[in-house]
Design a protein around this motif. Structure first.
Motif, PDB file in Angstrom:
ATOM      1  N   HIS A  84      -6.002  -3.540  -5.888  1.00 29.29           N
ATOM      2  CA  HIS A  84      -5.744  -4.002  -4.522  1.00 29.29           C
ATOM      3  C   HIS A  84      -6.793  -3.490  -3.544  1.00 29.29           C
ATOM      4  O   HIS A  84      -7.090  -4.156  -2.552  1.00 29.29           O
ATOM      5  CB  HIS A  84      -4.369  -3.512  -4.034  1.00 29.29           C
ATOM      6  CG  HIS A  84      -3.241  -3.894  -4.920  1.00 29.29           C
ATOM      7  ND1 HIS A  84      -2.194  -3.040  -5.215  1.00 29.29           N
ATOM      8  CD2 HIS A  84      -2.988  -5.052  -5.590  1.00 29.29           C
ATOM      9  CE1 HIS A  84      -1.343  -3.653  -6.025  1.00 29.29           C
ATOM     10  NE2 HIS A  84      -1.802  -4.872  -6.268  1.00 29.29           N
ATOM     11  N   GLN A 126      -3.040   6.126  -2.432  1.00 28.26           N
ATOM     12  CA  GLN A 126      -3.779   4.863  -2.497  1.00 28.26           C
ATOM     13  C   GLN A 126      -4.752   4.834  -3.672  1.00 28.26           C
ATOM     14  O   GLN A 126      -5.312   3.781  -3.990  1.00 28.26           O
ATOM     15  CB  GLN A 126      -4.522   4.629  -1.184  1.00 28.26           C
ATOM     16  CG  GLN A 126      -3.591   4.357  -0.014  1.00 28.26           C
ATOM     17  CD  GLN A 126      -4.290   4.411   1.321  1.00 28.26           C
ATOM     18  OE1 GLN A 126      -5.472   4.096   1.442  1.00 28.26           O
ATOM     19  NE2 GLN A 126      -3.563   4.832   2.357  1.00 28.26           N
ATOM     20  N   ASN A 177      -3.429   2.290  -5.758  1.00 31.92           N
ATOM     21  CA  ASN A 177      -3.789   0.950  -5.297  1.00 31.92           C
ATOM     22  C   ASN A 177      -5.179   0.568  -5.775  1.00 31.92           C
ATOM     23  O   ASN A 177      -5.454  -0.606  -6.080  1.00 31.92           O
ATOM     24  CB  ASN A 177      -3.741   0.872  -3.775  1.00 31.92           C
ATOM     25  CG  ASN A 177      -2.334   0.822  -3.219  1.00 31.92           C
ATOM     26  OD1 ASN A 177      -1.896   1.726  -2.520  1.00 31.92           O
ATOM     27  ND2 ASN A 177      -1.596  -0.241  -3.537  1.00 31.92           N
ATOM     28  N   MET A 192       0.840  -1.195   0.000  1.00 30.59           N
ATOM     29  CA  MET A 192       0.000   0.000   0.000  1.00 30.59           C
ATOM     30  C   MET A 192       0.879   1.250   0.000  1.00 30.59           C
ATOM     31  O   MET A 192       1.894   1.307   0.692  1.00 30.59           O
ATOM     32  CB  MET A 192      -0.906   0.008   1.239  1.00 30.59           C
ATOM     33  CG  MET A 192      -1.954   1.093   1.210  1.00 30.59           C
ATOM     34  SD  MET A 192      -2.986   1.078   2.698  1.00 30.59           S
ATOM     35  CE  MET A 192      -1.854   1.824   3.884  1.00 30.59           C
TER      36      MET A 192
END
Length: 455
Positions: free
Chosen positions: A373, A365, A368, A312
């Motif tokens: 994810h 993020q 991500n 992350m």
């Protein structure tokens, strides 16, 4: 009041806008839309006694508006009325906005009244001692419900309702007639308008039916609590079979169109935010680089859906050797349960404290999310050593992708206890809906701006 706001909020703006645009028959158009909007809401039971003030969500209003739009379009096609689409949308938009704002205000006023113990329904609870105590505990823990328990009638052994003004043990005679009379007498003496029944070993279908005859014959309402906790209404469906009432509980949405819609929203939202926030990302990156030694970005292993680990990304908010300090236990954990939190963490830099307060450190993020994810909305992504401490209940948090924001983010963030965090995440996992994601995203902005519970 709500009906009047919907009617006038639809009729007046539509009529005025049609007149200003020199469209034909502005009065008739205003009257038609003014009647169509409340009628749509009424057919969808928005004015029902159990619905007024119970929700401030925007999506139900949008769905009603789209239904009305479709019906009016069908009427125009059938009557061969030619109206510019842009003009129709401009005339119909005010009623959508006004209704959404008004229902939100009514909802907030309803919650405020309940917090001040006003507008509550007096309830008598019937059931076994343990069940009665469980109901009392759950209702007492929240102030946003409309029920005030004024007494209890206990079946079987055990004591319950020690803090109530009245707790009566039912005689348990044959047929349940004497029990029904006792419940009615207690409800009348306590001025209760509703009776909750928690089924147990001593409460049969015939017993419930006799109780319903007695209560309904005297103008009182009866509600049966099936023993389900944190199950949203959209997952529940009633059916009948051989005279039995069957309660179907649907599984949480994980596959098919809902999952595709969530993923499409994640990708589109992450791309849009990445582009719009690109200047801010560059400014934060430069500030992190110049403020303290170390890399701009911090990569850390977190555990995702199905216990699959992933890296992350975050903007670095701590000193360079923060992980070593934690491994060597130079910093204590102030949080209960399987989650590490420290309000005044000495490893956090001055700039990092600011970034955390407004969640700016979480912006990387977004990548991500694009990588698959994470999701825009979901449970908090845990550390591997936190997951090692999970029990079977907490492991259910890993049934979905973790999120940049979630119910924990908009409900108190780090101020929440471990049990509260798990309860919120399980509620999200078990009752996911696209409407709930949109609601969380809308509430996230206010939570981030306030900075409450962030450290």
């Amino acid at each position: 009041m709500m009906l009047a706001v919907d009617l006038l909020g639809a009729a007046v703006p539509a009529g005025v806008l049609c007149a200003m645009a020199n469209l034909p028959h502005p009065l008739w158009t205003g009257a038609l839309i003014g009647a169509a909007w409340p009628l749509t809401a009424a057919l969808r039971k928005r004015y029902a006694a159990g619905s007024l003030g119970e929700s401030g969500a925007v999506l139900p209003v949008v769905r009603d508006w789209l239904v009305m739009l479709g019906v009016l379009a069908a009427v125009c096609v059938a009557a061969r009325i030619e109206v510019p689409v842009a003009s129709w949308l401009l005339a119909l938009l005010p009623c959508l906005v006004l209704t959404a704002v008004h229902r939100r205000l009514v909802f907030r006023r309803t919650l405020a009244r309940r917090r001040n113990a006003r507008g509550l329904r007096r309830v008598l609870v019937v059931g076994e001692a343990a069940a009665v105590d469980g109901i009392l505990a759950r209702l007492a823990a929240r102030t946003d419900n409309q029920y005030l328990v004024v007494g209890s009638c206990v079946t079987g052994g055990g004591a319950a309702g020690a803090g109530l003004p009245a707790s009566v043990r039912l005689p348990g005679g044959p047929g349940g007639g004497e029990d029904a009379d006792t419940v009615l007498r207690c409800a009348t003496e306590l001025d209760a308008e509703l009776v909750f029944v928690a089924p147990g070993g001593r409460i049969s279908g015939d017993w419930l039916r006799r109780l319903s005859w007695t209560l309904h014959g005297n103008g009182l309402e009866l509600a049966v609590l099936p023993g389900l906790f944190d199950v949203s209404r959209h997952r529940v469906r009633l059916a009948g079979a051989a005279g039995l009432t069957v309660l179907h509980v649907a599984p949480a949405a994980r596959h098919g169109l809902p999952a595709l819609l969530k993923r499409a929203t994640d990708v589109a939202g992450a791309l849009l935010l990445s582009v719009l926030l690109a200047p801010l990302l560059l400014v934060v990156a430069a500030a992190v680089r110049l403020s303290s030694p170390g890399p701009v970005l911090y990569r850390h292993v977190r555990v995702g859906r199905g216990r699959v680990p992933f890296r992350m990304w975050k903007f670095r908010t701590m000193v360079n050797d923060a992980d070593r300090m934690r491994r060597e236990k130079e910093v204590p954990n102030e949080h209960d349960g399987a989650m590490f939190k420290l309000e005044r963490d000495p490893r956090v830099t001055p700039l990092g404290r600011f970034l955390r307060r407004y969640s700016l450190d979480e912006l990387p993020q977004l990548y991500n999310v694009l990588a698959g994810h994470m999701s825009l909305v979901g449970p908090r992504p845990p550390l591997p050593d936190e997951v090692e401490q999970y029990d079977d209940t907490a492991l259910r948090r890993l049934a979905v992708k973790p999120g940049i924001t979630g119910l924990w983010q908009v409900s108190g963030r780090s101020d929440l206890s471990w049990d509260e965090t798990v309860a919120l995440d399980l509620s999200y996992v078990d009752n996911w809906s696209y409407a709930r994601d949109i609601d969380v995203l809308a509430r996230t902005f206010r939570a981030v701006v306030s900075g409450r519970g962030a450290y």
